[in-house]
Motif scaffolding. Sequence first.
Motif, PDB file in Angstrom:
ATOM      1  N   ILE A  62       2.792   1.852   3.746  1.00  0.00           N
ATOM      2  CA  ILE A  62       3.055   1.856   2.306  1.00  0.00           C
ATOM      3  C   ILE A  62       2.030   2.705   1.567  1.00  0.00           C
ATOM      4  O   ILE A  62       2.356   3.437   0.632  1.00  0.00           O
ATOM      5  N   ALA A  63       0.769   2.618   1.978  1.00  0.00           N
ATOM      6  CA  ALA A  63      -0.280   3.408   1.328  1.00  0.00           C
ATOM      7  C   ALA A  63      -0.038   4.905   1.522  1.00  0.00           C
ATOM      8  O   ALA A  63      -0.237   5.701   0.590  1.00  0.00           O
ATOM      9  N   ILE A  64       0.393   5.305   2.714  1.00  0.00           N
ATOM     10  CA  ILE A  64       0.696   6.720   2.961  1.00  0.00           C
ATOM     11  C   ILE A  64       1.872   7.167   2.095  1.00  0.00           C
ATOM     12  O   ILE A  64       1.857   8.256   1.502  1.00  0.00           O
ATOM     13  N   ALA A  65       2.896   6.308   2.006  1.00  0.00           N
ATOM     14  CA  ALA A  65       4.048   6.651   1.164  1.00  0.00           C
ATOM     15  C   ALA A  65       3.643   6.753  -0.304  1.00  0.00           C
ATOM     16  O   ALA A  65       4.092   7.659  -1.024  1.00  0.00           O
ATOM     17  N   ALA A  66       2.790   5.849  -0.756  1.00  0.00           N
ATOM     18  CA  ALA A  66       2.322   5.900  -2.147  1.00  0.00           C
ATOM     19  C   ALA A  66       1.515   7.171  -2.407  1.00  0.00           C
ATOM     20  O   ALA A  66       1.651   7.806  -3.466  1.00  0.00           O
ATOM     21  N   ALA A  81       0.877   2.426  -5.094  1.00  0.00           N
ATOM     22  CA  ALA A  81       0.630   1.456  -4.035  1.00  0.00           C
ATOM     23  C   ALA A  81       0.845   0.031  -4.534  1.00  0.00           C
ATOM     24  O   ALA A  81       1.415  -0.815  -3.829  1.00  0.00           O
ATOM     25  N   LEU A  82       0.407  -0.233  -5.762  1.00  0.00           N
ATOM     26  CA  LEU A  82       0.588  -1.562  -6.340  1.00  0.00           C
ATOM     27  C   LEU A  82       2.063  -1.889  -6.510  1.00  0.00           C
ATOM     28  O   LEU A  82       2.542  -2.948  -6.091  1.00  0.00           O
ATOM     29  N   LEU A  83       2.809  -0.976  -7.113  1.00  0.00           N
ATOM     30  CA  LEU A  83       4.226  -1.229  -7.383  1.00  0.00           C
ATOM     31  C   LEU A  83       5.027  -1.348  -6.094  1.00  0.00           C
ATOM     32  O   LEU A  83       5.898  -2.223  -5.967  1.00  0.00           O
ATOM     33  N   MET A  84       4.738  -0.478  -5.134  1.00  0.00           N
ATOM     34  CA  MET A  84       5.459  -0.550  -3.868  1.00  0.00           C
ATOM     35  C   MET A  84       5.097  -1.816  -3.098  1.00  0.00           C
ATOM     36  O   MET A  84       5.959  -2.430  -2.454  1.00  0.00           O
ATOM     37  N   GLY A  85       3.837  -2.216  -3.159  1.00  0.00           N
ATOM     38  CA  GLY A  85       3.434  -3.445  -2.486  1.00  0.00           C
ATOM     39  C   GLY A  85       4.115  -4.671  -3.067  1.00  0.00           C
ATOM     40  O   GLY A  85       4.566  -5.556  -2.332  1.00  0.00           O
ATOM     41  N   LEU A 328      -9.559   1.813  -1.405  1.00  0.00           N
ATOM     42  CA  LEU A 328      -9.055   1.107  -2.580  1.00  0.00           C
ATOM     43  C   LEU A 328      -7.536   1.114  -2.618  1.00  0.00           C
ATOM     44  O   LEU A 328      -6.906   0.127  -3.009  1.00  0.00           O
ATOM     45  N   VAL A 329      -6.925   2.231  -2.223  1.00  0.00           N
ATOM     46  CA  VAL A 329      -5.460   2.281  -2.147  1.00  0.00           C
ATOM     47  C   VAL A 329      -4.955   1.254  -1.142  1.00  0.00           C
ATOM     48  O   VAL A 329      -4.001   0.511  -1.403  1.00  0.00           O
ATOM     49  N   LEU A 330      -5.593   1.191   0.009  1.00  0.00           N
ATOM     50  CA  LEU A 330      -5.203   0.210   1.020  1.00  0.00           C
ATOM     51  C   LEU A 330      -5.425  -1.219   0.527  1.00  0.00           C
ATOM     52  O   LEU A 330      -4.586  -2.100   0.755  1.00  0.00           O
ATOM     53  N   ALA A 331      -6.538  -1.462  -0.158  1.00  0.00           N
ATOM     54  CA  ALA A 331      -6.835  -2.805  -0.647  1.00  0.00           C
ATOM     55  C   ALA A 331      -5.838  -3.249  -1.702  1.00  0.00           C
ATOM     56  O   ALA A 331      -5.381  -4.404  -1.700  1.00  0.00           O
ATOM     57  N   VAL A 332      -5.486  -2.354  -2.613  1.00  0.00           N
ATOM     58  CA  VAL A 332      -4.500  -2.695  -3.639  1.00  0.00           C
ATOM     59  C   VAL A 332      -3.137  -2.956  -3.003  1.00  0.00           C
ATOM     60  O   VAL A 332      -2.417  -3.881  -3.387  1.00  0.00           O
ATOM     61  N   THR A 335      -3.301  -6.357  -1.357  1.00  0.00           N
ATOM     62  CA  THR A 335      -3.308  -7.411  -2.373  1.00  0.00           C
ATOM     63  C   THR A 335      -1.917  -7.626  -2.951  1.00  0.00           C
ATOM     64  O   THR A 335      -1.481  -8.768  -3.157  1.00  0.00           O
ATOM     65  N   ALA A 336      -1.206  -6.544  -3.219  1.00  0.00           N
ATOM     66  CA  ALA A 336       0.147  -6.651  -3.762  1.00  0.00           C
ATOM     67  C   ALA A 336       1.096  -7.286  -2.752  1.00  0.00           C
ATOM     68  O   ALA A 336       1.947  -8.112  -3.112  1.00  0.00           O
ATOM     69  N   LEU A 337       0.962  -6.918  -1.491  1.00  0.00           N
ATOM     70  CA  LEU A 337       1.822  -7.489  -0.455  1.00  0.00           C
ATOM     71  C   LEU A 337       1.608  -8.992  -0.310  1.00  0.00           C
ATOM     72  O   LEU A 337       2.543  -9.734   0.016  1.00  0.00           O
ATOM     73  N   ARG A 338       0.384  -9.445  -0.536  1.00  0.00           N
ATOM     74  CA  ARG A 338       0.065 -10.865  -0.363  1.00  0.00           C
ATOM     75  C   ARG A 338       0.280 -11.684  -1.633  1.00  0.00           C
ATOM     76  O   ARG A 338       0.025 -12.886  -1.642  1.00  0.00           O
TER      77      ARG A 338
END
Length: 376
Positions: A62-66, A81-85, A328-332, A335-338
Amino acid sequence: MAETMQEGAARHGVDDRTVIDPEFFSGDLFGELGLVEETPERRRPRIALGRYIPGLGLCGTIAIAATWLSEHYGPPAILMALLMGLALNFAALDARTHTGLDLVARLGLRIGIVLIGFQVTAAQIVAIGLVPFLALLGIMAAAFAGGMAGARLSGQSRYAGILAGGATSICGASAALALYGVIGRDRLTQAQFALTLVGIAMASALAMTAYPVLAAQLGFDDRAAGFLIGASVHDVAQAIGGGYSYSDAAGVEATIVKLARVALLAPAVLVVSLWIGQRPQVEEQSLIRRLAPPWFIAGFVALLVINSLIAVPQPLAGSASMTAKALLVLAVTATALRSRTDLIVQLGWRAFMPVLSATLASFLVAVTLTYFVFVG
């Protein structure tokens, strides 16, 4: 002739005093395979590494796609990344993804914050000024008062207001965990605690998306927008992400302001513990250990000091900056996925009132003080 259980145990090197499962020796081949497959030394490395792969793979994809969408269509990578997560968080219902996602959301975020220390100097922190710092304290006080008022209006205990107000005013979930350690389950149920975490996560996600847009509509410059976002968004990841979604300069300002709030966690927990009284389980810990700052704050300060005292080579600073943004992209994303958006339907609206009122109070006071300090 079939051998006895004792003979089979002796042939396999098992002490006859050991409790033996008869099915274990149903056949020599299966018994030998069982001994090989169940050896802890051989299984542990594969399990230790493999349990992170599902979550890391999901989050990384997801992060790569974002990032790709950001590079080709313009919106900030962290925002995408947030919206997609959030849109794909049903994929995180699989428990196998939780270990990897939690690793990225916690460790990845903290390492990213440490590396941001290369982008900040002591001169920049001093440049915040006394007046903005006092404004920051006013915003935090307003958030805490809002949480207390929301709990009172919705008929909840003051501990629900303390938890929501403290978490909103300081650093979101991390502050909630620290404060709940002082409050305890005997004063506030775990259900209310979990709901507070969900409310903070949802409010932070919404704030990260909306506050940069509102700051642009109000005509705030990079410094004012960074101060607004850093002073009013709850969680560290969302505050930093919201700042960088506005601009790099606003991201640095939001980071400094947000970490200043995090640094106030220790005195805030101390004040709350003195106010409501310590529990016996907490009193067993030393005061220094309870109030020690998080390690990533210490790391951030260490790199900040290094960056302030010596000229860090540009390739090193640039690599640290790129790594920090990627983490930070990965962390966001994690966080969104969880984020458990489904819990909102199951739980009553009254339980969200402390977080909601604290968030509104924080934002309104932050906008007002930001305008007068940086614009008016």
